[in-house]
Write an enzyme that holds these catalytic residues in place. Structure first.
Site, PDB file in Angstrom:
ATOM      1  N   ASN A 125       0.988   4.652   1.716  1.00 36.89           N
ATOM      2  CA  ASN A 125       0.583   5.227   3.069  1.00 36.89           C
ATOM      3  C   ASN A 125       0.557   6.681   3.067  1.00 36.89           C
ATOM      4  O   ASN A 125       1.746   7.338   2.839  1.00 36.89           O
ATOM      5  CB  ASN A 125       1.153   4.607   4.047  1.00 36.89           C
ATOM      6  CG  ASN A 125       1.265   3.197   4.044  1.00 36.89           C
ATOM      7  OD1 ASN A 125       0.227   2.346   4.381  1.00 36.89           O
ATOM      8  ND2 ASN A 125       2.269   2.409   3.852  1.00 36.89           N
ATOM      9  N   THR A 162       0.618  -1.341  -0.046  1.00 33.54           N
ATOM     10  CA  THR A 162       0.070   0.012   0.033  1.00 33.54           C
ATOM     11  C   THR A 162       0.827   1.258   0.097  1.00 33.54           C
ATOM     12  O   THR A 162       2.020   1.250   0.774  1.00 33.54           O
ATOM     13  CB  THR A 162      -1.113   0.195   1.109  1.00 33.54           C
ATOM     14  OG1 THR A 162      -0.142  -0.188   2.375  1.00 33.54           O
ATOM     15  CG2 THR A 162      -1.860  -1.235   1.233  1.00 33.54           C
ATOM     16  N   GLU A 191      -4.560   4.054   3.516  1.00 37.10           N
ATOM     17  CA  GLU A 191      -3.557   3.103   2.560  1.00 37.10           C
ATOM     18  C   GLU A 191      -4.309   2.926   1.420  1.00 37.10           C
ATOM     19  O   GLU A 191      -5.451   2.217   1.331  1.00 37.10           O
ATOM     20  CB  GLU A 191      -3.206   2.052   3.698  1.00 37.10           C
ATOM     21  CG  GLU A 191      -2.770   2.061   4.780  1.00 37.10           C
ATOM     22  CD  GLU A 191      -2.394   1.217   5.816  1.00 37.10           C
ATOM     23  OE1 GLU A 191      -1.805   0.132   5.294  1.00 37.10           O
ATOM     24  OE2 GLU A 191      -2.776   1.060   6.808  1.00 37.10           O
TER      25      GLU A 191
END
Length: 330
Positions: A211, A209, A263
């Site tokens: 972030n 992900t 995320e």
């Protein structure tokens, strides 16, 4: 579009103008009705259209213990004012001292004196001057005395009677209703921030992900999982790249998280290196609330379903988890 931050930025040869004023947070459909009238009137008169906006948000200055989270960043606000056809925007640094001007002082000194308004366009709910005591009727009275025209644009809203406003957008986002917010905005709700390093739990599970954290992202929707787009600038280009993403908002209760983060997992991609990039996140639809699961296997099953749901909402091919061994960075 020209952007002015002080009187020194205003061109010395500035002629007469048509001026509108407001915070324009989010530049939603209601704002765009006012902006469209401003631009049209300026073109009809053969003069510049000018928007006066304020930064920081006046409510935050007057109530610093309860700061307003802006729907959009100032940069996005300016981009949208430019897209609406405004020729120049004056970004007024808002302070308690500035707020002491009476309605007449504000109009005479800034709108007419500084910005050369020969016409002023505002929404019918506009308020101005110390204590926000100035309104449309007062503006018309001042126009008669100071020699400018006034155009009041009626409120616009939905069939249920909700007036389109930045407050309404925040209400919808607080409920996770990003599709409802998009109806008011006329486009998906967007936040923007820099990609930072996280705990990297997602990449270990096959869900790397990007972030985003911090207080300056814009108004982050309620905790939950969303379908949306990660928008980045193509390296060495001014073009934008829209990447389909499953977006998680919250504290990550499955792993006893504390800090609230955003995320975004780009579907099917293991090759992205976004650390340090400024990216935008467009929210399209909420898939589910945020909650913890009885086991990691249950979480993974739900995350697989989130990927399928995201692909269905966005109309893109379905993508499963990526091989953790092939993840370069994100």
């Amino acid at each position: 579009m020209q952007v002015w931050h002080s009187e020194e930025d205003i061109p010395s040869e500035l002629g007469r103008t048509v001026v509108t004023m407001g915070i324009f947070d989010g530049v939603h459909k209601g704002h765009r009705a006012v902006l469209a009238k401003t631009v049209a009137e300026a073109k009809a008169r053969g003069v510049m259209s000018v928007a006066l906006t304020f930064d920081p948000h006046p409510a935050t200055v007057h109530n610093p213990d309860s700061p307003i989270h802006l729907v959009a960043t100032l940069g996005d606000r300016l981009d949208r004012l430019a897209a609406a056809g405004i020729d120049a925007t004056f970004v007024q640094h808002y302070t308690l001292e500035y707020a002491q001007a009476s309605p007449r002082e504000f109009v005479a000194n800034q709108l007419v004196g500084q910005l050369h308004a020969e016409a002023i366009v505002v929404g019918q709910d506009a308020r101005f001057g110390k204590g926000n005591v100035g309104d449309g009727d007062m503006l018309r009275a001042l126009g008669s005395k100071l020699g400018f025209s006034v155009y009041l644009v009626s409120d616009v809203g939905d069939d249920a009677g909700h007036r389109w406003s930045s407050t309404r957008v925040r209400e919808l986002l607080s409920m996770g209703d990003v599709s409802g917010a998009a109806m008011v905005l006329g486009r998906p709700h967007r936040i923007r921030g820099e990609v930072v390093h996280g705990f990297q739990r997602g990449r270990e599970l096959g869900f790397p992900t990007a972030n985003l954290t911090g207080d300056n992202l814009g108004e982050v929707p309620a905790d939950g999982v969303y379908a949306g787009w990660l928008v980045r600038r193509v390296p060495a280009s001014s073009a934008a790249e829209y990447l389909p993403a499953a977006i998680s908002v919250g504290t990550n209760p499955q792993f006893d998280g504390v800090e609230r983060t955003v995320e975004a997992h780009v579907l099917g991609r293991s090759d992205l290196n976004l650390y340090g990039e400024s990216v935008a996140i467009d929210f399209i639809e909420r898939l589910r609330p945020m909650f913890s699961f009885g086991s990691l296997d249950e979480l993974l099953v739900q995350m697989d379903e989130d990927l399928r749901g995201t692909a269905e909402v966005l109309g893109v091919p379905t993508a499963g988890r990526v091989d953790p061994k092939k993840i370069k960075a994100i």
